[in-house]
Design an enzyme around this catalytic site. Structure first.
Site, mmCIF file in Angstrom:
data_model
loop_
_atom_site.group_PDB
_atom_site.id
_atom_site.type_symbol
_atom_site.label_atom_id
_atom_site.label_comp_id
_atom_site.label_asym_id
_atom_site.label_seq_id
_atom_site.Cartn_x
_atom_site.Cartn_y
_atom_site.Cartn_z
ATOM 1 N N TYR A 136 0.822 -1.214 0.000
ATOM 2 C CA TYR A 136 0.000 0.000 0.000
ATOM 3 C C TYR A 136 0.855 1.262 0.000
ATOM 4 C CZ TYR A 136 -4.664 -2.001 0.802
ATOM 5 O OH TYR A 136 -5.862 -2.637 0.673
ATOM 6 N N LYS A 187 3.223 -15.263 2.066
ATOM 7 C CA LYS A 187 3.524 -16.125 0.920
ATOM 8 C C LYS A 187 5.044 -16.299 0.882
ATOM 9 C CE LYS A 187 1.411 -17.363 -2.381
ATOM 10 N NZ LYS A 187 1.006 -18.776 -2.729
ATOM 11 N N ASP A 220 -2.847 -18.053 0.803
ATOM 12 C CA ASP A 220 -3.907 -18.678 -0.018
ATOM 13 C C ASP A 220 -4.563 -19.830 0.745
ATOM 14 O OD1 ASP A 220 -1.497 -20.094 -0.221
ATOM 15 O OD2 ASP A 220 -1.834 -20.733 -2.283
ATOM 16 N N ASP A 244 -6.331 -7.092 4.037
ATOM 17 C CA ASP A 244 -7.476 -6.458 3.391
ATOM 18 C C ASP A 244 -8.412 -7.525 2.837
ATOM 19 O OD1 ASP A 244 -9.014 -4.361 2.211
ATOM 20 O OD2 ASP A 244 -8.043 -4.768 0.294
ATOM 21 N N ASP A 248 -12.159 -9.168 4.624
ATOM 22 C CA ASP A 248 -13.453 -9.131 3.933
ATOM 23 C C ASP A 248 -14.064 -10.532 3.893
ATOM 24 O OD1 ASP A 248 -13.552 -6.429 3.352
ATOM 25 O OD2 ASP A 248 -13.912 -6.713 1.203
#
Ligand code: IPM
Ligand code: MG
Length: 350
Positions: A136, A187, A220, A244, A248
């Site tokens: 970001y 990751k 993932d 983020d 959600d």
């Protein structure tokens, strides 16, 4: 007198913040409330989504509670003037690096989840999202034109040891007060920053938090496990972008997106930033039907994390639970109450 800065913002933000104000006036009339424009409405009025004065007021407040920002009206504005850019500037200006995003399934709402009741009943996950670093904010970033005429867009994912360590510390401390389990998601199988993340978290754990159970998980796989068996998670710590996305996902499966608050906190003694996670919901803005509970519960988090008023916070969360148990429902959770009536239902339980 301690003070709370309200930034109602755009869309349903002002509607839900009005209910926060009513609840706050009842519960904490010894906390002063100031209010300022933020987001698209600030752009329209002052020419910037976050003015220097508003940022200064946010840093000087004891806590900041925002409603929501942005909406289709401002879709075409240049990035520097976008509401989202104002929000990122607020987060980084206030140095609120730790974003606590609870995903809680209220028993009364378990049937509203897109998963089966057996999977989500009693769900209580705390996602700890790093909020002021990573892709970001990483430099360089941009869109350039190559000699052959193609364009090339790029962003930089970057984390330092101290950024990783301080967010991991927040996660471990929280876990000690909960079920003592931390999942750390990255990751590391493909990203260097992910590899460093795993090493730093492992190190800190060994040095200071060996009593907490730590499980590393690829981001993932975390996404998959959140829909397969969400209750295996207690605290989930992850970077800005994965946080983020995963927050959600986790929020949706509680069946109560309109009910989830969040807190962003920085160093001890610095003001926290509180916000409902539902966003500006332009499709229902201005109709007075938005669920104010996420905003009210964000204020409850402010009472705990910024004002140290745990008893008042307990009273408020109990009142919300009782209102729900008695059937108070806005449209998003299968009822027909207006925003104001839901505020009334909470006030009645106080
Ligand atoms: C969030 C939002 C923001 C983010 C946007 C509005 C900038 O999606 O708070 O999750 O990406 O952080
Ligand atoms: Mg988001």
């Amino acid at each position: 007198m301690p003070n709370l800065l309200l930034l109602p913002g755009d869309g349903i933000g002002p509607e839900v913040c009005a209910e926060v104000r009513r609840v706050a006036e009842r519960l904490t009339n010894d906390i002063a409330i100031d209010e300022r424009l933020f987001g698209g409405i600030s752009l329209d009025t002052h020419g910037a989504p976050l003015t220097d004065e508003t940022l200064a007021a946010a840093k000087a407040a004891d806590a900041v509670l925002m409603g929501a920002v942005g909406g289709p009206k401002w879709d075409g504005v240049p990035r520097a003037l976008r509401a989202e850019t104002g929000l990122l500037k607020l987060r980084s200006g206030m140095q609120v690096f730790a974003n606590l995003r609870p995903a809680i399934c209220f028993p009364a709402l378990a049937d509203a989840s897109s998963l089966k009741r057996e999977l989500v009943e009693g769900l209580d996950i705390m996602i700890v999202r790093e909020l002021t670093g990573g892709v970001y904010f990483g430099q360089p970033r941009g869109i350039e034109t190559l000699p052959d005429g193609q364009r090339r867009g790029f962003d930089t994912q970057v984390y330092t040891t101290s950024e990783i360590e301080r967010i991991a510390r927040v996660a471990f401390e929280l876990a000690r007060k909960r079920r003592n389990l931390v999942h750390s998601a990255e990751k590391s199988n493909v990203m260097e920053s992910g590899l460093l993340w795993r090493e730093v978290v492992t190190d800190l754990h060994k040095r200071e938090y060996a009593d907490v159970e730590l499980r590393h998980i690829l981001a993932d796989a975390a996404a998959m496990h959140i829909v397969r068996d969400p209750r295996q998670f207690d605290v989930l710590v992850t970077d800005n972008l994965f946080g983020d996305i995963l927050s959600d996902e986790a929020a949706q499966l509680t069946g109560s997106l309109g009910m989830l608050p969040s807190a962003a906190i920085g160093a001890p003694g610095m003001p926290g930033l509180y916000e409902p996670i539902h966003g500006s919901a332009p499709d229902i803005a201005g109709q007075g039907i938005a669920n104010p509970l996420a905003a009210i519960l964000s204020y409850e988090m402010a009472l705990r994390w910024s004002f140290g008023r745990h008893e008042t916070a307990d009273r408020l969360s109990a009142a919300v639970t009782r209102a729900l148990d008695k059937g108070a429902r806005t449209r998003d959770i299968g009822g027909s109450l207006t925003t104001r009536q839901m505020g009334d239902a909470v006030l009645a339980e106080l």
